[in-house]
Design an enzyme around this catalytic site. Structure first.
Site, mmCIF file in Angstrom:
data_model
loop_
_atom_site.group_PDB
_atom_site.id
_atom_site.type_symbol
_atom_site.label_atom_id
_atom_site.label_comp_id
_atom_site.label_asym_id
_atom_site.label_seq_id
_atom_site.Cartn_x
_atom_site.Cartn_y
_atom_site.Cartn_z
ATOM 1 N N ASN A 80 -14.011 4.488 -6.882
ATOM 2 C CA ASN A 80 -14.016 4.370 -8.183
ATOM 3 C C ASN A 80 -14.480 3.457 -9.096
ATOM 4 O OD1 ASN A 80 -11.964 2.617 -7.122
ATOM 5 N ND2 ASN A 80 -10.366 3.188 -8.656
ATOM 6 N N LYS A 121 -18.939 -1.495 4.345
ATOM 7 C CA LYS A 121 -19.046 0.285 4.204
ATOM 8 C C LYS A 121 -18.337 0.625 2.881
ATOM 9 C CE LYS A 121 -15.871 3.081 4.796
ATOM 10 N NZ LYS A 121 -16.266 4.034 3.624
ATOM 11 N N ALA A 164 -17.831 3.518 -0.075
ATOM 12 C CA ALA A 164 -17.346 4.777 -0.142
ATOM 13 C C ALA A 164 -18.316 5.981 -0.048
ATOM 14 C CB ALA A 164 -16.456 4.976 -1.351
ATOM 15 N N GLY A 217 -8.351 0.261 -1.493
ATOM 16 C CA GLY A 217 -8.160 1.676 -1.318
ATOM 17 C C GLY A 217 -6.532 2.054 -1.297
ATOM 18 N N GLU A 262 -6.146 -4.804 -1.137
ATOM 19 C CA GLU A 262 -5.814 -4.207 -2.831
ATOM 20 C C GLU A 262 -5.652 -3.010 -2.615
ATOM 21 O OE1 GLU A 262 -5.869 -2.476 -6.007
ATOM 22 O OE2 GLU A 262 -8.249 -2.972 -5.953
ATOM 23 N N LEU A 263 -4.190 -2.362 -2.724
ATOM 24 C CA LEU A 263 -3.969 -0.935 -2.497
ATOM 25 C C LEU A 263 -3.286 -0.371 -3.716
ATOM 26 C CD1 LEU A 263 -2.197 -2.168 0.672
ATOM 27 C CD2 LEU A 263 -4.351 -1.436 0.643
ATOM 28 N N CYS A 306 -6.555 1.939 -9.906
ATOM 29 C CA CYS A 306 -5.218 1.549 -9.282
ATOM 30 C C CYS A 306 -4.571 0.865 -10.624
ATOM 31 C CB CYS A 306 -5.453 0.746 -8.085
ATOM 32 S SG CYS A 306 -6.631 -0.753 -8.525
ATOM 33 N N GLU A 355 0.579 7.982 -7.458
ATOM 34 C CA GLU A 355 -0.562 7.614 -8.472
ATOM 35 C C GLU A 355 -1.297 8.990 -8.868
ATOM 36 O OE1 GLU A 355 -3.249 3.878 -7.935
ATOM 37 O OE2 GLU A 355 -2.937 4.802 -5.934
#
Length: 494
Positions: A167, A190, A192, A244, A266-267, A300, A397
């Site tokens: 995002n 890695k 996205a 994610g 960071e979720l 988020c 979400e």
């Protein structure tokens, strides 16, 4: 609301064509060991705009071994040298702001003006951590009995596994890469698979800025576990930094436990946006538009539950609907577009399912509520009133341009509603009562609070959450600490 139909412009295709699309290991671009590639799609047109090397376990192993081999030499690099690399990279990003923004808009969908804002935001992490690189300190003291000197120093934690979401495809990379470089850590990265191009463009910028071979190694893949799992089980990596979903974060924490790896997570979020009856409603609506519509709601930090005191709830919903209903929906690269597409069909379907569920449980659609009939993954900006607390969107979400307005009566009630969630990333609060502002700011179970503002993200501030929203902080003065270990040396007085 207006819509436009378009195809990917030649300017966008030309910008994308300049991006290296292989795996990047030990300073060299190459094809994946398997030779496989995966498609990158423009969500506004549903056209394939590029193919990217589809890395696998063999590529992952080569990348982590390189990071391990280079770590000692890189850690010994002078802080000023690391600082200057980051500063040069900052300058290069800003010089190429228009091109990077066009790449981002083409692969991710956000309007071009917003993409330019992200490029500047992303670059600022490099400038911020270029300044932090030369300020890594320590401590000197004595034991209580005066017999021993205590010397405390900071050292890089070691090779890091960095995994970023789709995002904010440039900023999420710089927010992790910046402090890792500043601290003296090597990396395997890695990006996205939905939005790899912005990250891959960043690699060439870092090389041009002077980053030595092997410090940053990048493997894109269509199957995350085929790359990330070998990194986590290698025994070489000493830290993982992931942004994610909470579900994936939990799995990574389980894997990190096997080697006792430092972890930053960071979720997910379920941000409450609270408006009291004494709030400046114009300011609150402005804040709601910023907190809800940034990135088409695919953030988020997006306002997920708009909790408005009952006496002003209808008026707030009316004003918000007027603002959102006037936004122009279309290809983010087209002039005048306010709202771009969602990132993929799956995301679009989820948003529609959440709206349908809310309406079935009694919500009223004030504006929007459907997708335009056109190619691309578009969804109309939507305001819902009368939302049942049992609706799915109260507990998931939304990740889309949907604003559910829920009335409340008392401060105690809204505190309970706001905290009634496993997540705790950010909360927004609008009131002109200073005492209430501090009181509610302390009561909200979140890592960040926006008081009379809909934007909290800033490289100078510690970004992160509590509860199921994660561990650790990114940005601010504490951001570099996540990539440093503390060493204590005891020196007896003789």
């Amino acid at each position: 609301m207006t819509t436009q139909t378009s195809t990917t412009s030649q300017a966008a295709r030309d910008a994308v064509a300049k991006v290296s699309t292989g795996v990047f290991i030990d300073g060299q671009w190459s094809e994946a060991a398997s030779g496989a590639r995966f498609d990158v799609v423009n969500p506004a047109t549903e056209e394939v705009i590029a193919t990217v090397a589809d890395g696998g376990p063999e590529d992952a192993q080569r990348a982590i071994e390189t990071a391990g081999r280079v770590q000692k030499e890189w850690a010994a690099t002078a802080p000023r040298e690391r600082s200057e690399i980051l500063r040069r990279a900052y300058d290069l990003i800003m010089a190429r702001q228009d091109e990077l923004a066009l790449i981002m808009t083409t692969e991710m969908g956000k309007p071009l003006a917003e993409a330019k804002g992200e490029v500047a935001y992303a670059a600022e992490f490099f400038r911020w951590f270029s300044e932090e690189a030369v300020r890594i300190g320590g401590d000197f003291s004595s034991t209580g009995d005066g017999k021993t000197r205590i010397l405390v120093s900071k050292e890089p934690v070691g090779p890091c596994v960095l995994v970023t979401p789709w995002n904010f495809p440039l900023a999420m990379g710089t927010r992790k890469i910046g402090p890792a470089i500043a601290a003296g850590c090597t990396m395997v990265f890695k990006p996205a698979n939905l939005t790899p191009l912005s990250s891959l463009a960043l690699v060439d910028i870092l090389v041009e800025a002077g980053l030595p071979a092997g410090v940053l190694n990048v493997v894109c893949t269509s199957k995350a576990s085929s790359v990330v799992s070998p990194w986590m089980s290698s025994g070489i990596a000493r830290k993982v930094s992931f942004t994610g979903s909470t579900a994936v974060g939990v799995r990574l924490l389980e894997q990190a436990a096997e080697h006792v790896m430092r972890s930053s997570m960071e979720l997910g979020g379920n941000a409450p946006f609270i408006v009291f009856e004494d709030a400046d409603l114009d300011r609150a609506v402005d804040g709601a538009v910023a907190a809800k519509m940034r990135n088409m709601g695919e953030a988020c930090t997006a306002a997920n539950r708009l909790l408005v005191q009952r006496s002003v709830a209808d008026e707030f919903a009316r004003r918000l609907a007027a603002r959102l209903g006037a936004l122009s929906v279309g290809d983010g690269a087209e002039p005048g577009t306010d709202v771009g597409p969602l990132v993929e069909e799956k995301a679009l379907s989820k948003v529609q399912e959440l709206v349908d569920d809310a309406v079935a449980k009694g919500a009223e659609v004030i504006c929007g509520g459907s997708r335009p009939e056109r190619p691309g993954y578009f969804y109309a900006p939507t305001v819902l009133s009368g939302v049942n607390p049992e609706s799915d969107l109260m507990n998931e979400e939304i990740f889309g341009p949907v604003a559910p307005v829920i009335p409340f009566d008392t401060e105690d009630e809204v505190t309970r509603l706001a905290n009634d969630t496993p997540w705790g990333l950010v909360g927004y609060l609008f009131t002109q009562d200073v005492d209430r502002g501090f009181r509610m700011g302390e009561a909200l179970e979140v890592g960040m609070v926006g008081l009379n503002t809909g934007i909290v993200s800033n490289p100078a501030a510690p970004f992160g959450g509590v509860k199921a929203s994660g561990l650790g902080r990114e940005g601010g003065r504490v951001g570099i600490e996540e990539f440093l270990e503390t060493k204590y040396l005891a020196m007896p007085r003789t």
